[in-house]
Design an enzyme around this catalytic site. Structure first.
Site, PDB file in Angstrom:
ATOM      1  N   HIS A  79       2.816  -2.944  -2.774  1.00 47.92           N
ATOM      2  CA  HIS A  79       1.715  -2.023  -1.973  1.00 47.92           C
ATOM      3  C   HIS A  79       1.380  -2.981  -0.889  1.00 47.92           C
ATOM      4  O   HIS A  79       0.282  -3.645  -0.885  1.00 47.92           O
ATOM      5  CB  HIS A  79       0.455  -1.574  -2.735  1.00 47.92           C
ATOM      6  CG  HIS A  79       0.491  -0.392  -3.791  1.00 47.92           C
ATOM      7  ND1 HIS A  79       0.539   0.824  -3.233  1.00 47.92           N
ATOM      8  CD2 HIS A  79       1.006  -0.442  -5.079  1.00 47.92           C
ATOM      9  CE1 HIS A  79       0.800   1.522  -4.391  1.00 47.92           C
ATOM     10  NE2 HIS A  79       1.079   0.594  -5.490  1.00 47.92           N
ATOM     11  N   GLU A 132      -0.220  -1.827   1.778  1.00 47.13           N
ATOM     12  CA  GLU A 132      -1.627  -1.450   2.303  1.00 47.13           C
ATOM     13  C   GLU A 132      -2.722  -2.183   1.385  1.00 47.13           C
ATOM     14  O   GLU A 132      -3.867  -2.375   1.779  1.00 47.13           O
ATOM     15  CB  GLU A 132      -1.779  -0.197   2.194  1.00 47.13           C
ATOM     16  CG  GLU A 132      -2.210   0.489   0.687  1.00 47.13           C
ATOM     17  CD  GLU A 132      -0.776   0.566  -0.026  1.00 47.13           C
ATOM     18  OE1 GLU A 132      -0.839   1.277  -1.041  1.00 47.13           O
ATOM     19  OE2 GLU A 132       0.137   0.106   0.000  1.00 47.13           O
ATOM     20  N   CYS A 184       6.294   1.530  -3.451  1.00 48.30           N
ATOM     21  CA  CYS A 184       5.914   1.688  -4.892  1.00 48.30           C
ATOM     22  C   CYS A 184       7.117   2.782  -5.170  1.00 48.30           C
ATOM     23  O   CYS A 184       8.157   2.792  -5.007  1.00 48.30           O
ATOM     24  CB  CYS A 184       4.439   2.065  -4.897  1.00 48.30           C
ATOM     25  SG  CYS A 184       4.002   1.956  -6.785  1.00 48.30           S
TER      26      CYS A 184
END
Length: 213
Positions: free
Chosen positions: A193, A195, A88
C-alpha cells in the site's frame, strides 16, 4: 492539467489513496486532477488510471464488473496507452486468474496466477501484515529515487506469480520471496500500500504521476 481516474468499485480505501495522490502531486508541484469515479466516460478519457483494492480477489473482480468500467479502463490503458497502476488487490487483478475461493478470471494484463502465501517458516503468520523491505529484480522508472531495501506497508494473504519473469520488478520476503511489484509497458502493479508507506510510498506515487512509458 492531467486527469487521474481513481477507480471506485466498492473496494479499497479510496480517500486514503486520493489524499496520498494529491500529496504526491503537491510535493512535485504537479498539476494533477485526482477524480474518484466509476463513470466510464471519465475513465476512458483519463490521462492515468489508478486501481485500488482491499479484500478477496473474487469479490473485487465482481465489483469491478458491476461498475461497467472495465471496457473504459481497457480503452484508456490499451487503446490510448494511458499509464496504469494497481495496488494490493488492484495489482492482483492484473493476473490471468486468482485462486482464492476457487478460480476467478483476472484482467490478464500480466500473465500469471494469484496464489496463497505459504511461508517456509511455520512461525510466520498469514495474513502478512506490516512493514517489509522490497528488493528490486530490475530497474524501473516508478522506483526512481527509492532505495533497494526500502520498507513498504503490506496487508496480504495472496500474491501474484507472474508467468514471465521479465514482468517482475521487485520482491519481498516472508518465509520465501513473493511479488512486490510488476510492470509491462504502461501497466504496473504493487502488492503493498503506497498510501500507507510514508515517504517511499509517496515517492512511488509521484513517479507514477510523472511516468511516461
Amino acid at each position: 492539467m492531467q486527469t487521474v481516474a481513481l477507480i471506485d468499485y466498492g473496494s479499497g480505501n479510496l480517500r486514503s489513496a486520493e489524499k496520498a495522490l494529491r500529496e504526491a502531486a503537491r510535493r512535485r508541484a504537479l498539476d494533477a486532477r485526482i477524480v474518484v469515479t466509476a463513470d466510464p466516460e471519465i475513465v476512458a478519457s483519463a490521462d492515468r488510471v489508478f486501481l485500488p483494492g482491499v479484500g478477496a480477489f473474487a469479490s473485487c473482480r465482481a465489483g469491478l464488473d458491476a461498475t461497467g468500467v472495465y471496457q473504459a479502463m481497457n480503452q484508456a490503458v490499451h487503446g490510448r496507452g494511458a499509464p496504469f497502476m494497481g495496488i494490493c488487490v488492484g495489482h492482483q487483478l492484473l493476473a490471468t486468474e486468482g485462486l482464492e475461493f476457487g478460480v476467478t478470471p483476472g484482467l490478464d494484463w500480466i500473465r500469471g496466477q494469484v496464489k496463497k502465501l505459504e511461508p517456509a517458516d511455520p512461525a510466520l503468520t498469514i495474513p502478512h501484515m506490516g512493514w517489509n523491505a522490497i528488493q528490486f529484480t530490475r530497474a524501473h522508472p516508478l522506483f526512481a529515487g527509492i532505495e533497494d531495501g526500502a520498507h513498504m506497508y503490506y496487508a496480504n494473504s495472496f500474491a501474484l506469480t507472474a508467468a514471465d519473469p521479465a514482468d517482475l520488478v521487485a520482491v519481498t520476503d516472508h518465509g520465501g520471496p513473493f511479488t512486490a511489484a510488476v510492470a509491462r509497458d504502461n501497466v504496473a502493479g504493487v502488492q503493498f500500500h503506497p498510501e500507507k508507506s510514508q515517504a517511499s510510498g509517496l515517492a512511488l506515487l509521484a513517479n507514477f504521476l510523472e511516468w511516461r512509458p
